[in-house]
Design a protein around this motif. Structure first.
Motif: not given
Ligand SMILES: *Cc1c(COP(=O)(O)O)cnc(C)c1O
Length: 440
Positions: A232-251
Protein backbone atom coordinates in the motif's frame (compact mmCIF):
# COMPACT_ATOMS: atom_id res chain seq x y z
CA UNK A 1 -6.58 13.18 -10.64
CA UNK A 2 -3.52 12.29 -8.61
CA UNK A 3 -3.03 10.82 -5.16
CA UNK A 4 -3.67 11.95 -1.65
CA UNK A 5 -2.40 15.26 -0.49
CA UNK A 6 -3.63 15.02 3.04
CA UNK A 7 -2.84 17.82 5.41
CA UNK A 8 -3.41 17.37 9.10
CA UNK A 9 -5.01 20.21 11.01
CA UNK A 10 -1.93 20.47 13.18
CA UNK A 11 0.39 21.14 10.28
CA UNK A 12 2.13 24.39 10.99
CA UNK A 13 3.32 25.06 7.47
CA UNK A 14 1.45 26.55 4.57
CA UNK A 15 -1.84 25.24 5.90
CA UNK A 16 -2.37 28.45 7.83
CA UNK A 17 -1.20 30.73 5.06
CA UNK A 18 -3.05 29.81 1.93
CA UNK A 19 -1.76 32.22 -0.65
CA UNK A 20 -5.25 32.96 -1.88
CA UNK A 21 -6.28 33.86 1.66
CA UNK A 22 -3.45 36.27 2.30
CA UNK A 23 -3.76 37.76 -1.16
CA UNK A 24 0.02 37.97 -1.11
CA UNK A 25 2.48 35.17 -1.62
CA UNK A 26 3.83 34.81 1.89
CA UNK A 27 6.14 31.90 1.23
CA UNK A 28 8.79 33.31 3.55
CA UNK A 29 7.38 31.20 6.36
CA UNK A 30 8.22 28.02 4.58
CA UNK A 31 11.30 28.57 2.50
CA UNK A 32 14.24 30.85 2.76
CA UNK A 33 13.92 34.10 0.91
CA UNK A 34 16.00 34.13 -2.17
CA UNK A 35 16.96 36.94 -4.48
CA UNK A 36 14.54 35.52 -7.05
CA UNK A 37 11.83 34.39 -4.67
CA UNK A 38 9.43 36.89 -6.24
CA UNK A 39 9.40 34.64 -9.32
CA UNK A 40 8.25 31.76 -7.15
CA UNK A 41 5.70 33.86 -5.31
CA UNK A 42 4.25 35.34 -8.47
CA UNK A 43 3.96 31.95 -10.16
CA UNK A 44 2.22 30.45 -7.13
CA UNK A 45 -0.17 33.38 -6.75
CA UNK A 46 -1.16 33.11 -10.40
CA UNK A 47 -1.88 29.40 -10.11
CA UNK A 48 -3.73 29.73 -6.81
CA UNK A 49 -5.97 32.43 -8.24
CA UNK A 50 -7.51 30.17 -10.89
CA UNK A 51 -6.61 26.52 -10.26
CA UNK A 52 -8.97 24.60 -7.99
CA UNK A 53 -7.43 24.16 -4.55
CA UNK A 54 -7.56 20.36 -4.40
CA UNK A 55 -3.83 20.18 -3.62
CA UNK A 56 -1.57 21.93 -1.15
CA UNK A 57 1.80 21.83 -2.92
CA UNK A 58 5.12 22.73 -1.36
CA UNK A 59 6.05 26.30 -2.36
CA UNK A 60 8.38 25.40 -5.20
CA UNK A 61 7.66 26.08 -8.88
CA UNK A 62 9.47 23.62 -11.14
CA UNK A 63 10.43 24.64 -14.66
CA UNK A 64 12.71 21.86 -15.87
CA UNK A 65 14.10 18.47 -14.94
CA UNK A 66 16.91 16.12 -15.79
CA UNK A 67 17.27 12.62 -14.32
CA UNK A 68 16.58 12.78 -10.60
CA UNK A 69 16.92 16.57 -10.43
CA UNK A 70 14.52 19.42 -11.12
CA UNK A 71 15.20 23.15 -11.45
CA UNK A 72 12.80 25.77 -10.10
CA UNK A 73 11.97 29.17 -11.54
CA UNK A 74 14.23 30.82 -8.96
CA UNK A 75 17.17 28.84 -10.33
CA UNK A 76 17.50 26.47 -7.36
CA UNK A 77 17.95 22.75 -8.02
CA UNK A 78 16.22 20.03 -6.04
CA UNK A 79 16.62 16.27 -5.85
CA UNK A 80 13.18 14.84 -6.67
CA UNK A 81 12.52 12.13 -4.10
CA UNK A 82 8.85 11.73 -5.07
CA UNK A 83 9.18 11.19 -8.83
CA UNK A 84 5.53 12.10 -9.37
CA UNK A 85 4.41 9.22 -7.16
CA UNK A 86 6.58 6.82 -9.22
CA UNK A 87 5.34 8.03 -12.61
CA UNK A 88 8.87 9.29 -13.27
CA UNK A 89 10.70 6.03 -12.42
CA UNK A 90 13.03 6.45 -15.40
CA UNK A 91 13.98 10.03 -14.56
CA UNK A 92 12.97 13.42 -15.91
CA UNK A 93 13.72 14.06 -19.58
CA UNK A 94 14.84 10.48 -20.08
CA UNK A 95 16.54 10.66 -23.52
CA UNK A 96 15.29 7.27 -24.73
CA UNK A 97 11.69 8.05 -23.81
CA UNK A 98 11.87 11.59 -25.20
CA UNK A 99 13.21 10.21 -28.50
CA UNK A 100 10.34 7.73 -28.69
CA UNK A 101 7.84 10.52 -28.04
CA UNK A 102 9.47 12.97 -30.48
CA UNK A 103 9.59 10.40 -33.22
CA UNK A 104 5.90 9.63 -32.79
CA UNK A 105 4.94 13.32 -32.52
CA UNK A 106 6.22 13.72 -36.06
CA UNK A 107 4.02 10.90 -37.36
CA UNK A 108 0.59 10.82 -35.71
CA UNK A 109 -0.67 11.14 -32.16
CA UNK A 110 -4.35 10.20 -32.12
CA UNK A 111 -6.56 8.09 -34.32
CA UNK A 112 -9.21 6.87 -31.81
CA UNK A 113 -9.91 3.17 -31.67
CA UNK A 114 -12.49 3.55 -34.43
CA UNK A 115 -9.46 2.75 -36.61
CA UNK A 116 -6.36 0.68 -35.96
CA UNK A 117 -2.99 2.39 -35.46
CA UNK A 118 0.38 0.84 -36.18
CA UNK A 119 1.78 1.44 -32.66
CA UNK A 120 -0.86 -0.27 -30.54
CA UNK A 121 -0.08 -3.83 -31.71
CA UNK A 122 3.62 -3.72 -30.79
CA UNK A 123 2.80 -2.07 -27.44
CA UNK A 124 0.19 -4.57 -26.24
CA UNK A 125 2.30 -7.48 -27.50
CA UNK A 126 5.34 -6.29 -25.52
CA UNK A 127 3.39 -5.39 -22.37
CA UNK A 128 1.56 -8.71 -22.34
CA UNK A 129 4.92 -10.50 -22.68
CA UNK A 130 6.45 -8.44 -19.86
CA UNK A 131 3.55 -9.44 -17.60
CA UNK A 132 3.41 -13.07 -18.75
CA UNK A 133 -0.21 -12.61 -19.85
CA UNK A 134 -1.85 -12.58 -23.26
CA UNK A 135 -4.15 -9.54 -23.36
CA UNK A 136 -4.03 -5.81 -22.59
CA UNK A 137 -6.84 -3.27 -22.18
CA UNK A 138 -5.22 0.15 -22.72
CA UNK A 139 -6.54 3.21 -20.87
CA UNK A 140 -5.02 6.51 -19.71
CA UNK A 141 -5.07 7.26 -15.99
CA UNK A 142 -4.66 4.88 -13.09
CA UNK A 143 -8.21 5.44 -11.89
CA UNK A 144 -9.46 4.41 -15.34
CA UNK A 145 -7.47 1.18 -15.14
CA UNK A 146 -9.05 0.47 -11.74
CA UNK A 147 -12.54 1.27 -13.02
CA UNK A 148 -11.90 -0.92 -16.06
CA UNK A 149 -10.68 -3.77 -13.86
CA UNK A 150 -13.85 -3.52 -11.79
CA UNK A 151 -16.03 -3.62 -14.91
CA UNK A 152 -14.13 -6.60 -16.30
CA UNK A 153 -14.41 -8.46 -12.98
CA UNK A 154 -18.15 -7.83 -12.76
CA UNK A 155 -18.74 -8.89 -16.37
CA UNK A 156 -16.59 -11.99 -15.80
CA UNK A 157 -18.61 -12.75 -12.67
CA UNK A 158 -21.92 -12.63 -14.51
CA UNK A 159 -20.85 -14.24 -17.77
CA UNK A 160 -18.31 -16.82 -16.62
CA UNK A 161 -18.71 -17.48 -12.89
CA UNK A 162 -22.51 -17.33 -13.09
CA UNK A 163 -23.23 -14.72 -10.42
CA UNK A 164 -26.85 -13.51 -10.49
CA UNK A 165 -27.26 -10.20 -12.31
CA UNK A 166 -26.57 -7.13 -10.15
CA UNK A 167 -25.29 -9.18 -7.19
CA UNK A 168 -21.51 -9.08 -7.67
CA UNK A 169 -19.28 -7.96 -4.83
CA UNK A 170 -15.57 -7.15 -4.70
CA UNK A 171 -13.40 -7.45 -1.59
CA UNK A 172 -10.91 -4.62 -0.96
CA UNK A 173 -8.56 -3.72 1.90
CA UNK A 174 -8.75 -1.07 4.59
CA UNK A 175 -6.33 1.78 3.99
CA UNK A 176 -6.47 1.32 0.22
CA UNK A 177 -5.78 3.98 -2.37
CA UNK A 178 -7.02 3.22 -5.88
CA UNK A 179 -7.84 6.67 -7.26
CA UNK A 180 -10.43 9.41 -7.10
CA UNK A 181 -13.54 8.49 -9.08
CA UNK A 182 -16.90 8.09 -7.34
CA UNK A 183 -16.83 4.28 -7.51
CA UNK A 184 -13.26 4.14 -6.24
CA UNK A 185 -13.77 6.52 -3.31
CA UNK A 186 -16.88 4.46 -2.51
CA UNK A 187 -14.57 1.81 -1.06
CA UNK A 188 -11.98 4.13 0.48
CA UNK A 189 -11.90 4.52 4.26
CA UNK A 190 -10.18 7.90 4.06
CA UNK A 191 -12.64 10.57 5.19
CA UNK A 192 -10.97 13.32 3.15
CA UNK A 193 -11.38 11.22 0.00
CA UNK A 194 -15.07 10.46 0.66
CA UNK A 195 -16.76 13.10 2.75
CA UNK A 196 -19.17 15.18 0.73
CA UNK A 197 -19.05 12.98 -2.37
CA UNK A 198 -21.86 10.48 -1.80
CA UNK A 199 -24.04 8.69 -2.74
CA UNK A 200 -21.57 5.88 -3.24
CA UNK A 201 -21.36 2.84 -5.49
CA UNK A 202 -22.44 -0.38 -3.77
CA UNK A 203 -20.82 -3.78 -4.22
CA UNK A 204 -17.60 -3.49 -2.21
CA UNK A 205 -16.57 -4.85 1.18
CA UNK A 206 -13.40 -3.86 2.98
CA UNK A 207 -11.31 -6.04 5.29
CA UNK A 208 -8.10 -5.40 7.27
CA UNK A 209 -5.01 -5.35 5.03
CA UNK A 210 -2.57 -8.18 5.67
CA UNK A 211 -5.16 -10.50 7.24
CA UNK A 212 -5.86 -13.41 4.87
CA UNK A 213 -8.38 -15.05 7.22
CA UNK A 214 -10.50 -11.88 7.32
CA UNK A 215 -10.33 -11.68 3.55
CA UNK A 216 -11.48 -15.28 3.12
CA UNK A 217 -14.33 -14.72 5.59
CA UNK A 218 -15.61 -11.81 3.48
CA UNK A 219 -15.85 -13.91 0.32
CA UNK A 220 -19.22 -15.40 -0.62
CA UNK A 221 -20.72 -16.97 -3.73
CA UNK A 222 -21.24 -13.52 -5.28
CA UNK A 223 -17.64 -12.39 -4.84
CA UNK A 224 -16.08 -11.81 -8.25
CA UNK A 225 -12.74 -10.29 -7.27
CA UNK A 226 -10.29 -9.31 -4.58
CA UNK A 227 -8.70 -5.95 -5.36
CA UNK A 228 -5.47 -5.11 -3.51
CA UNK A 229 -2.31 -3.07 -3.68
CA UNK A 230 0.50 -5.64 -3.16
CA UNK A 231 2.19 -2.89 -1.14
CA UNK A 232 0.00 0.00 0.00
CA UNK A 233 1.70 3.14 -1.29
CA UNK A 234 -0.42 6.09 -0.23
CA UNK A 235 -1.03 4.42 3.15
CA UNK A 236 2.70 4.85 3.83
CA UNK A 237 4.49 2.00 2.01
CA UNK A 238 2.75 -0.73 4.01
CA UNK A 239 4.42 -4.05 3.16
CA UNK A 240 2.19 -6.98 4.16
CA UNK A 241 3.59 -10.14 5.79
CA UNK A 242 5.39 -12.30 3.19
CA UNK A 243 2.75 -15.02 3.52
CA UNK A 244 -0.17 -12.67 2.79
CA UNK A 245 -0.25 -12.36 -1.00
CA UNK A 246 0.47 -16.10 -1.54
CA UNK A 247 -2.42 -16.86 0.84
CA UNK A 248 -4.70 -14.41 -1.02
CA UNK A 249 -3.71 -16.09 -4.29
CA UNK A 250 -4.68 -19.53 -2.92
CA UNK A 251 -7.95 -18.23 -1.48
CA UNK A 252 -8.91 -16.58 -4.78
CA UNK A 253 -8.16 -19.78 -6.71
CA UNK A 254 -10.07 -21.93 -4.23
CA UNK A 255 -13.19 -19.72 -4.37
CA UNK A 256 -13.07 -18.93 -8.09
CA UNK A 257 -12.49 -15.24 -7.44
CA UNK A 258 -10.24 -13.00 -9.55
CA UNK A 259 -7.12 -11.65 -7.85
CA UNK A 260 -6.58 -8.09 -9.08
CA UNK A 261 -3.26 -6.47 -8.16
CA UNK A 262 -3.23 -2.69 -8.33
CA UNK A 263 0.44 -2.24 -9.32
CA UNK A 264 -0.08 1.32 -10.54
CA UNK A 265 2.44 2.66 -8.03
CA UNK A 266 4.25 -0.51 -6.88
CA UNK A 267 4.84 -1.97 -10.34
CA UNK A 268 7.25 -1.32 -13.19
CA UNK A 269 10.54 -1.54 -11.33
CA UNK A 270 9.93 0.47 -8.16
CA UNK A 271 10.33 -2.43 -5.72
CA UNK A 272 13.34 -4.06 -7.42
CA UNK A 273 11.19 -6.43 -9.47
CA UNK A 274 8.95 -5.81 -12.46
CA UNK A 275 5.88 -6.19 -10.24
CA UNK A 276 5.70 -6.07 -6.45
CA UNK A 277 3.85 -9.41 -6.66
CA UNK A 278 7.08 -10.94 -8.03
CA UNK A 279 8.75 -10.38 -4.67
CA UNK A 280 6.63 -13.16 -3.18
CA UNK A 281 6.22 -15.25 -6.33
CA UNK A 282 2.55 -14.40 -6.80
CA UNK A 283 0.82 -14.06 -10.19
CA UNK A 284 -2.52 -12.23 -9.99
CA UNK A 285 -5.27 -12.72 -12.58
CA UNK A 286 -5.23 -9.05 -13.52
CA UNK A 287 -2.51 -6.43 -13.18
CA UNK A 288 -3.57 -2.78 -13.07
CA UNK A 289 -0.76 -0.58 -14.37
CA UNK A 290 -0.34 3.15 -14.82
CA UNK A 291 1.96 5.93 -13.66
CA UNK A 292 5.45 4.85 -14.91
CA UNK A 293 3.86 3.12 -17.93
CA UNK A 294 3.64 6.56 -19.54
CA UNK A 295 7.28 7.33 -18.80
CA UNK A 296 6.32 10.58 -17.11
CA UNK A 297 5.38 11.93 -20.53
CA UNK A 298 1.79 10.92 -21.24
CA UNK A 299 -0.87 9.24 -19.13
CA UNK A 300 -0.87 5.53 -20.03
CA UNK A 301 -2.59 2.83 -18.01
CA UNK A 302 -3.65 -0.73 -18.65
CA UNK A 303 -5.42 -3.79 -17.37
CA UNK A 304 -3.32 -6.84 -18.20
CA UNK A 305 -4.60 -10.42 -17.99
CA UNK A 306 -5.45 -13.52 -19.93
CA UNK A 307 -8.03 -13.79 -22.69
CA UNK A 308 -10.34 -15.99 -20.60
CA UNK A 309 -10.94 -12.91 -18.43
CA UNK A 310 -10.30 -9.80 -20.56
CA UNK A 311 -12.01 -11.55 -23.44
CA UNK A 312 -15.38 -11.07 -21.73
CA UNK A 313 -15.49 -7.50 -23.08
CA UNK A 314 -17.32 -7.26 -26.41
CA UNK A 315 -17.13 -4.42 -28.94
CA UNK A 316 -18.94 -1.33 -27.72
CA UNK A 317 -19.03 -2.30 -24.04
CA UNK A 318 -16.02 -0.29 -22.92
CA UNK A 319 -13.70 2.30 -24.39
CA UNK A 320 -11.71 5.49 -24.17
CA UNK A 321 -11.12 8.16 -26.81
CA UNK A 322 -7.43 8.41 -25.93
CA UNK A 323 -6.88 4.82 -24.74
CA UNK A 324 -4.24 3.06 -26.84
CA UNK A 325 -3.39 6.19 -28.85
CA UNK A 326 -0.22 6.02 -30.98
CA UNK A 327 1.75 8.49 -28.85
CA UNK A 328 0.90 6.63 -25.65
CA UNK A 329 1.67 3.31 -27.31
CA UNK A 330 5.04 4.54 -28.62
CA UNK A 331 6.10 5.82 -25.19
CA UNK A 332 4.65 2.76 -23.45
CA UNK A 333 6.58 0.47 -25.81
CA UNK A 334 9.81 2.29 -24.95
CA UNK A 335 9.03 1.91 -21.23
CA UNK A 336 8.38 -1.81 -21.62
CA UNK A 337 11.61 -2.23 -23.61
CA UNK A 338 13.56 -0.55 -20.79
CA UNK A 339 11.98 -2.82 -18.18
CA UNK A 340 12.56 -5.93 -20.30
CA UNK A 341 16.33 -5.53 -19.80
CA UNK A 342 15.99 -5.84 -16.01
CA UNK A 343 18.39 -2.93 -15.62
CA UNK A 344 15.95 -0.65 -13.80
CA UNK A 345 14.80 -3.39 -11.45
CA UNK A 346 18.47 -3.93 -10.52
CA UNK A 347 18.96 -0.22 -9.99
CA UNK A 348 15.95 -0.12 -7.64
CA UNK A 349 17.27 -3.10 -5.75
CA UNK A 350 20.78 -1.69 -5.46
CA UNK A 351 19.87 1.88 -4.51
CA UNK A 352 17.08 0.54 -2.33
CA UNK A 353 19.55 -1.47 -0.22
CA UNK A 354 21.56 1.70 0.35
CA UNK A 355 18.45 3.70 1.23
CA UNK A 356 17.18 1.04 3.65
CA UNK A 357 20.52 0.81 5.45
CA UNK A 358 20.80 4.58 5.82
CA UNK A 359 17.20 4.95 7.03
CA UNK A 360 17.47 2.11 9.56
CA UNK A 361 20.30 4.07 11.19
CA UNK A 362 17.86 6.95 11.84
CA UNK A 363 15.57 4.78 13.98
CA UNK A 364 15.47 6.26 17.45
CA UNK A 365 16.82 9.57 16.12
CA UNK A 366 13.51 11.21 15.29
CA UNK A 367 12.30 8.24 13.23
CA UNK A 368 10.00 5.69 14.86
CA UNK A 369 9.55 3.25 11.96
CA UNK A 370 10.95 2.62 8.48
CA UNK A 371 9.38 0.42 5.79
CA UNK A 372 11.13 -0.16 2.49
CA UNK A 373 10.61 -2.18 -0.69
CA UNK A 374 13.20 -1.61 -3.37
CA UNK A 375 13.71 2.12 -3.87
CA UNK A 376 10.55 3.02 -1.98
CA UNK A 377 10.43 4.04 1.65
CA UNK A 378 7.83 5.05 4.22
CA UNK A 379 9.37 6.83 7.20
CA UNK A 380 7.33 7.48 10.33
CA UNK A 381 8.61 10.64 12.00
CA UNK A 382 8.24 10.86 15.77
CA UNK A 383 4.98 12.86 15.95
CA UNK A 384 6.26 14.66 19.05
CA UNK A 385 9.01 16.13 16.87
CA UNK A 386 7.15 17.39 13.79
CA UNK A 387 4.49 16.63 11.20
CA UNK A 388 5.47 14.94 7.95
CA UNK A 389 4.60 18.19 6.21
CA UNK A 390 6.98 20.21 8.41
CA UNK A 391 9.78 17.73 7.68
CA UNK A 392 9.08 17.98 3.93
CA UNK A 393 9.19 21.79 4.11
CA UNK A 394 12.58 21.70 5.79
CA UNK A 395 13.84 19.08 3.34
CA UNK A 396 12.78 21.40 0.54
CA UNK A 397 14.83 24.24 2.03
CA UNK A 398 17.78 21.86 1.84
CA UNK A 399 17.09 20.91 -1.77
CA UNK A 400 15.23 17.61 -1.35
CA UNK A 401 11.63 17.16 -2.54
CA UNK A 402 9.60 14.58 -0.64
CA UNK A 403 5.93 14.10 0.21
CA UNK A 404 4.18 13.48 3.49
CA UNK A 405 1.23 11.14 3.86
CA UNK A 406 -1.14 10.57 6.79
CA UNK A 407 0.22 13.02 9.33
CA UNK A 408 3.69 12.02 10.41
CA UNK A 409 4.81 9.73 7.60
CA UNK A 410 7.01 10.80 4.71
CA UNK A 411 7.63 8.69 1.67
CA UNK A 412 10.67 8.60 -0.57
CA UNK A 413 10.47 7.32 -4.14
CA UNK A 414 13.23 8.96 -6.18
CA UNK A 415 13.65 8.13 -9.86
CA UNK A 416 15.36 4.74 -10.19
CA UNK A 417 18.22 6.50 -12.00
CA UNK A 418 19.23 8.48 -8.88
CA UNK A 419 22.95 8.10 -8.16
CA UNK A 420 24.14 6.47 -4.95
CA UNK A 421 25.90 9.73 -4.03
CA UNK A 422 22.76 11.82 -4.49
CA UNK A 423 20.68 9.36 -2.51
CA UNK A 424 23.23 9.39 0.30
CA UNK A 425 23.16 13.16 0.28
CA UNK A 426 19.34 13.17 0.48
CA UNK A 427 19.43 11.00 3.62
CA UNK A 428 22.09 13.33 5.06
CA UNK A 429 19.60 16.17 4.59
CA UNK A 430 16.87 14.19 6.35
CA UNK A 431 19.21 13.46 9.26
CA UNK A 432 20.10 17.16 9.44
CA UNK A 433 16.43 18.17 9.44
CA UNK A 434 15.66 15.76 12.26
CA UNK A 435 18.58 17.14 14.23
CA UNK A 436 17.36 20.71 13.61
CA UNK A 437 14.00 19.66 15.00
CA UNK A 438 15.65 18.42 18.17
CA UNK A 439 16.07 14.69 17.56
CA UNK A 440 18.80 12.99 19.53
C1 LIG B 1 -1.90 6.76 -8.26
C2 LIG B 1 -2.66 5.52 -8.01
C3 LIG B 1 -3.90 5.28 -8.61
C4 LIG B 1 -4.62 6.32 -9.45
O1 LIG B 1 -3.88 6.74 -10.53
P1 LIG B 1 -4.29 8.14 -11.27
O2 LIG B 1 -3.43 8.13 -12.50
O3 LIG B 1 -3.94 9.23 -10.32
O4 LIG B 1 -5.73 8.07 -11.55
C5 LIG B 1 -4.49 4.06 -8.40
N1 LIG B 1 -3.92 3.12 -7.63
C6 LIG B 1 -2.74 3.31 -7.01
C7 LIG B 1 -2.14 2.23 -6.18
C8 LIG B 1 -2.08 4.53 -7.15
O5 LIG B 1 -0.93 4.74 -6.52
Amino acid sequence: MTPLDTVSATDAGLAGTRLADSGLADAGLTHEHHADSHLTDAAIAREEAHAAHNYLPLPIVVESGDGAWVTAVDGRRYLDCLAAYSAVNFGHSNPVLLDAAREQLGRITLTSRAFHNDRLGPFVEALAALAGKDMVLPMNTGAEAVESGIKVARAWGYRVKGVADGMANIVVADGNFHGRTISIVSFSDDASARDGFGPFTPGFRSVPYGDAAALEAAIDENTVAVLLEPIQGEAGIIVPPASYLPAVRDICTAHSVLMIADEIQSGLGRTGTTFACDRVGVVPDLYLLGKALGGGIVPVSAVVGNADILGVLRPGEHGSTFGGNPLAAAVGSAVVAMLATGEYQRLADDRGALLAARLQALLGHGVVAVRTAGLWAGIDIDPALASGRAVCERLMQRGVLAKDTHGSTIRLAPPLVVSAEDLDWAVDQLAAVLEELGAK
